[in-house]
Design a protein around this motif. Structure first.
Motif, mmCIF file in Angstrom:
data_model
loop_
_atom_site.group_PDB
_atom_site.id
_atom_site.type_symbol
_atom_site.label_atom_id
_atom_site.label_comp_id
_atom_site.label_asym_id
_atom_site.label_seq_id
_atom_site.Cartn_x
_atom_site.Cartn_y
_atom_site.Cartn_z
ATOM 1 N N GLY A 71 -34.984 -2.986 56.780
ATOM 2 C CA GLY A 71 -36.328 -3.517 56.947
ATOM 3 C C GLY A 71 -37.234 -3.290 55.762
ATOM 4 O O GLY A 71 -38.459 -3.254 55.910
ATOM 5 N N ILE A 72 -36.655 -3.139 54.569
ATOM 6 C CA ILE A 72 -37.430 -2.861 53.356
ATOM 7 C C ILE A 72 -37.419 -4.091 52.460
ATOM 8 O O ILE A 72 -36.357 -4.504 51.986
ATOM 9 N N PRO A 73 -38.569 -4.709 52.193
ATOM 10 C CA PRO A 73 -38.604 -5.885 51.317
ATOM 11 C C PRO A 73 -38.351 -5.487 49.862
ATOM 12 O O PRO A 73 -38.761 -4.416 49.416
ATOM 13 N N ALA A 74 -37.680 -6.371 49.132
ATOM 14 C CA ALA A 74 -37.343 -6.055 47.742
ATOM 15 C C ALA A 74 -37.332 -7.318 46.898
ATOM 16 O O ALA A 74 -36.961 -8.396 47.372
ATOM 17 N N THR A 75 -37.739 -7.172 45.649
ATOM 18 C CA THR A 75 -37.453 -8.181 44.646
ATOM 19 C C THR A 75 -36.188 -7.736 43.929
ATOM 20 O O THR A 75 -35.958 -6.541 43.733
ATOM 21 N N ALA A 76 -35.370 -8.686 43.536
ATOM 22 C CA ALA A 76 -34.052 -8.339 42.992
ATOM 23 C C ALA A 76 -33.803 -9.032 41.667
ATOM 24 O O ALA A 76 -32.739 -9.555 41.414
ATOM 25 N N GLY A 77 -34.811 -8.996 40.826
ATOM 26 C CA GLY A 77 -34.612 -9.547 39.501
ATOM 27 C C GLY A 77 -35.884 -10.039 38.863
ATOM 28 O O GLY A 77 -36.559 -10.921 39.399
ATOM 29 N N PHE A 78 -36.252 -9.420 37.782
ATOM 30 C CA PHE A 78 -37.217 -9.883 36.796
ATOM 31 C C PHE A 78 -37.063 -8.933 35.628
ATOM 32 O O PHE A 78 -37.124 -7.707 35.807
ATOM 33 N N GLY A 79 -36.832 -9.463 34.462
ATOM 34 C CA GLY A 79 -36.638 -8.602 33.299
ATOM 35 C C GLY A 79 -36.552 -9.428 32.039
ATOM 36 O O GLY A 79 -36.904 -10.611 32.026
ATOM 37 N N VAL A 80 -36.066 -8.822 30.987
ATOM 38 C CA VAL A 80 -35.993 -9.513 29.702
ATOM 39 C C VAL A 80 -34.901 -10.573 29.738
ATOM 40 O O VAL A 80 -33.956 -10.493 30.533
ATOM 41 N N PRO A 81 -34.987 -11.593 28.875
ATOM 42 C CA PRO A 81 -33.880 -12.548 28.750
ATOM 43 C C PRO A 81 -32.613 -11.828 28.297
ATOM 44 O O PRO A 81 -32.669 -10.776 27.657
ATOM 45 N N TYR A 82 -31.471 -12.414 28.608
ATOM 46 C CA TYR A 82 -30.208 -11.712 28.347
ATOM 47 C C TYR A 82 -29.082 -12.712 28.113
ATOM 48 O O TYR A 82 -29.206 -13.909 28.412
ATOM 49 N N GLU A 83 -27.968 -12.199 27.633
ATOM 50 C CA GLU A 83 -26.728 -12.957 27.507
ATOM 51 C C GLU A 83 -25.563 -12.035 27.830
ATOM 52 O O GLU A 83 -25.645 -10.818 27.622
ATOM 53 N N GLY A 84 -24.484 -12.602 28.341
ATOM 54 C CA GLY A 84 -23.234 -11.874 28.503
ATOM 55 C C GLY A 84 -23.201 -10.871 29.633
ATOM 56 O O GLY A 84 -22.343 -9.987 29.629
ATOM 57 N N LEU A 85 -24.064 -10.993 30.620
ATOM 58 C CA LEU A 85 -24.064 -10.049 31.735
ATOM 59 C C LEU A 85 -22.714 -10.126 32.456
ATOM 60 O O LEU A 85 -22.269 -11.192 32.845
ATOM 61 N N HIS A 86 -22.057 -8.981 32.599
ATOM 62 C CA HIS A 86 -20.723 -8.861 33.208
ATOM 63 C C HIS A 86 -19.650 -9.575 32.386
ATOM 64 O O HIS A 86 -18.500 -9.663 32.836
ATOM 65 N N GLY A 87 -19.993 -10.117 31.217
ATOM 66 C CA GLY A 87 -19.036 -10.834 30.402
ATOM 67 C C GLY A 87 -18.931 -10.236 29.012
ATOM 68 O O GLY A 87 -19.159 -9.038 28.811
ATOM 69 N N LEU A 88 -18.594 -11.081 28.050
ATOM 70 C CA LEU A 88 -18.453 -10.635 26.668
ATOM 71 C C LEU A 88 -19.814 -10.561 25.981
ATOM 72 O O LEU A 88 -20.735 -11.322 26.285
ATOM 73 N N ASP A 89 -19.925 -9.621 25.045
ATOM 74 C CA ASP A 89 -21.086 -9.529 24.148
ATOM 75 C C ASP A 89 -22.411 -9.452 24.904
ATOM 76 O O ASP A 89 -23.370 -10.175 24.615
ATOM 77 N N GLU A 90 -22.480 -8.566 25.870
ATOM 78 C CA GLU A 90 -23.721 -8.389 26.628
ATOM 79 C C GLU A 90 -24.834 -7.917 25.707
ATOM 80 O O GLU A 90 -24.649 -7.003 24.891
ATOM 81 N N ARG A 91 -25.994 -8.531 25.844
ATOM 82 C CA ARG A 91 -27.136 -8.128 25.023
ATOM 83 C C ARG A 91 -28.435 -8.530 25.704
ATOM 84 O O ARG A 91 -28.455 -9.427 26.564
ATOM 85 N N ALA A 92 -29.516 -7.859 25.315
ATOM 86 C CA ALA A 92 -30.832 -8.085 25.918
ATOM 87 C C ALA A 92 -31.846 -8.383 24.825
ATOM 88 O O ALA A 92 -31.868 -7.720 23.772
ATOM 89 N N ASP A 93 -32.697 -9.363 25.069
ATOM 90 C CA ASP A 93 -33.713 -9.803 24.111
ATOM 91 C C ASP A 93 -34.919 -8.860 24.162
ATOM 92 O O ASP A 93 -35.642 -8.823 25.163
ATOM 93 N N LEU A 94 -35.130 -8.115 23.090
ATOM 94 C CA LEU A 94 -36.202 -7.122 23.065
ATOM 95 C C LEU A 94 -37.567 -7.723 22.741
ATOM 96 O O LEU A 94 -38.587 -7.038 22.907
#
Length: 397
Positions: A353-376
């Motif tokens: 019974g706990i409400p949640a948001t499940a995603g907001f953050g920096v742009p990204y590439e390669g999540l769970h894949g190759l060459d994961e990186r985050a745009d700073l």
């Protein structure tokens, strides 16, 4: 929000520095020892006198860290959540840089966990440190959950937090999954089962005609794939996605000369408010009954439910979604609310019974894949959005 973004920009260097240290310590879910990455976090938190403690599961295994900032006035608690275990590396030779690089190139933080979610973990620790200075003035409290049992699918950190009698259950949670275009306010649920299909064992060269377990299982897959599920227009709640059924694994047989007497398959059904766990189980059991009638076996097809989570979807005016969306607009970010196809910790929280948001953050590439990186380049604005959302929830703005 220009002043807040400017202040966040000054914080960015130390946020990135802590995230780099975390990325350089491999913490793949179910593979690596979590002590090194947890020790980095504990050292950082202790140096800043941030109250924290370890969380353990029922077997005594460590599953996360919990930071708790008590306000000086009564009020609800809110939580920030980020995992510091990661997906596996996959084929390391296919990466163009080391999965544990933890370096910055052309404004991108590189390495496994940069996007999901060591940068968010560092950001949330810094926000807790900022608010620690104002603890006497805000209402309720702020918890930061740093989970090391997320990518295993066990979600042990979240479960230990919610079951901890010493912790105040939060009024809402914001999960630091990446992606700047959308605020994830919902997700389909799931119902999962393992199905055991039986048949007489025999020799593949037998003169008798035998229908083996693999053939029976293949027929069941065909029956399941042929089922028509309701579409979004059939959902009375206005849920924007349709349910989905997928056969995700098939196991049976060995060698060439033996017809196996058992074949098992895994079924994953994604749920919506109008198509719940009971509907999913009924559908699968009906398909199994049809198989047994069409191609009888020595034993009835057995269905073993494994897990079920409900779907969830927050209203736009429901906290903490409303606070996060408002803070994003103030920062000039036109993030739209999204209901995600995959399930996430938000579904687990919905069971409590706990409400949640499940995603907001920096742009990204390669999540769970190759060459994961985050745009700073967008880190200051994302930091400012979360900080202002939390401040609003705590009664500071």
């Amino acid at each position: 929000m220009s002043n807040e973004v400017q202040a966040a920009a000054l914080r960015s260097a130390t946020v990135v520095e802590l995230a780099q240290k975390l990325i350089r310590e491999p913490s793949r879910g179910g593979i690596d020892d979590y002590e090194p990455v947890l020790s980095i976090l504990e050292g950082w938190l202790s140096h800043r006198s941030l109250p924290h403690r370890r969380l353990h599961d029922n077997n005594g295994q460590i599953v996360g860290l919990l930071v708790e900032i008590h306000g000086g006035r009564p009020g609800p608690w809110w939580a920030l959540d980020a995992c510091v275990d990661t997906a596996s590396y996959g084929d390391q030779a296919a990466w163009s840089f080391s999965p544990s690089a933890g370096d910055v190139l052309d404004g991108w933080l590189r390495g496994r966990g940069a996007a999901d979610s060591k940068l968010a973990a560092s950001m949330f620790c810094h926000i807790a440190a900022d608010l620690r200075e104002e603890a006497e003035t805000f209402a309720g409290g702020l918890a930061v959950l740093l989970d090391v049992d997320e990518h295993t699918g066990g979600f042990g950190g979240a479960l230990a937090y919610l079951d901890d009698p010493e912790a105040t259950r939060p009024e809402g949670v914001m999960i630091g999954y990446p992606g700047m275009d959308e605020v994830v306010v919902g997700g389909r649920g799931l119902w999962r089962a393992t199905i055991s299909v039986h048949a007489p064992a025999g020799h593949s060269g037998s003169s008798r005609t035998l229908v083996g377990a693999i053939s029976r299982a293949a027929r069941l897959v065909t029956l399941l794939d042929a089922i028509e599920l309701p579409g979004p227009a059939d959902d009375y709640s206005g849920f924007p996605l349709a349910p989905k059924l997928t056969v995700t694994a098939l196991h049976g047989g060995e060698g060439f000369s033996v017809l196996p007497d058992l074949c098992s398959l895994n079924v994953d059904v994604r749920l919506t408010p109008a198509f719940d766990a009971e509907a999913a189980e009924t559908l699968v059991r009906n398909a199994a009954a049809e198989l047994d009638a069409e191609l009888p076996g020595p034993l009835p097809t057995h269905i073993e439910p494994i897990a079920t989570w409900p779907p969830f979807r927050l209203r736009h005016d429901e906290q903490p979604a409303a606070a996060l969306m408002a803070a994003a607009r103030r920062a000039g970010i036109d993030a739209t609310p999204k209901t995600a196809g995959p399930s996430n910790i938000g579904n687990l929280l919905a069971m409590y019974g706990i409400p949640a948001t499940a995603g907001f953050g920096v742009p990204y590439e390669g999540l769970h894949g190759l060459d994961e990186r985050a745009d700073l380049s967008e880190l200051p604005r994302v930091y400012a959005v979360y900080q202002q959302a939390v401040r609003g929830l705590l009664g500071l703005t």
